[in-house]
Write an enzyme that holds these catalytic residues in place. Structure first.
Site, PDB file in Angstrom:
ATOM      1  N   CYS A  30       0.835  -1.213   0.000  1.00  0.00           N
ATOM      2  CA  CYS A  30       0.000   0.000   0.000  1.00  0.00           C
ATOM      3  C   CYS A  30       0.871   1.265   0.000  1.00  0.00           C
ATOM      4  O   CYS A  30       1.565   1.547   0.981  1.00  0.00           O
ATOM      5  CB  CYS A  30      -0.908  -0.068   1.236  1.00  0.00           C
ATOM      6  SG  CYS A  30      -1.718   1.469   1.681  1.00  0.00           S
ATOM      7  N   CYS A  33       0.140   3.730   2.783  1.00  0.00           N
ATOM      8  CA  CYS A  33       0.630   3.164   4.054  1.00  0.00           C
ATOM      9  C   CYS A  33       2.120   3.448   4.209  1.00  0.00           C
ATOM     10  O   CYS A  33       2.577   3.835   5.290  1.00  0.00           O
ATOM     11  CB  CYS A  33       0.409   1.653   4.101  1.00  0.00           C
ATOM     12  SG  CYS A  33      -1.317   1.130   4.030  1.00  0.00           S
TER      13      CYS A  33
END
Length: 133
Positions: A30, A33
């Site tokens: 991600c 993230c």
């Protein structure tokens, strides 16, 4: 204190043993993230009195499912074993500090009272994090 990797084996104990726990639900693939990680780590260094945990949603799908995580990163704050904040999205540093400040200022007796009232009015179903009572 650096962040703690939370798993289904240590999650309950971590939340039970600590008054204030921030939880970052994330995954290695991600992009948001990965961009949030340094902000989260810096905040952990600046707030050594708080516990910062990370849940790798790929390695811990049961935890992600238990909390209804549908978008990552998702930040959750648990105070006195009550989820008081949950929001998807990578927060900028200033927003993260603001959320932490607001969570620090919560009167947990009032929060528990609100939860009890909501449970009575909904037949025992407390609102989930992010839902209004």
């Amino acid at each position: 204190m650096s962040t703690v990797e939370l798993t289904k084996e240590n999650f309950d104990q971590t939340v039970t043993d600590n008054e204030f726990v921030l939880i970052d639900f994330w995954a290695s693939w991600c992009g948001p993230c990965r961009s949030f990680a340094p902000v989260y780590e810096k905040s952990a260094e600046e707030n050594p009195d708080l516990v910062y945990g990370k849940v790798d949603t790929e390695a811990q799908p049961e935890l992600a499912a238990a909390f209804g995580i549908q978008s990552i990163p998702t930040l959750m704050i648990v105070r006195d074993q009550v989820a008081v904040f949950a929001q998807p999205g990578a927060l900028p540093e200033s927003a993260l500090q603001d959320v932490i400040g607001q969570a620090r200022e919560l009167d947990m007796a009032e929060v528990r009272k609100s939860i009890a009232e909501a449970e009575q009015s909904t037949g025992g179903q407390a609102p989930q994090p992010g839902e209004s009572a």
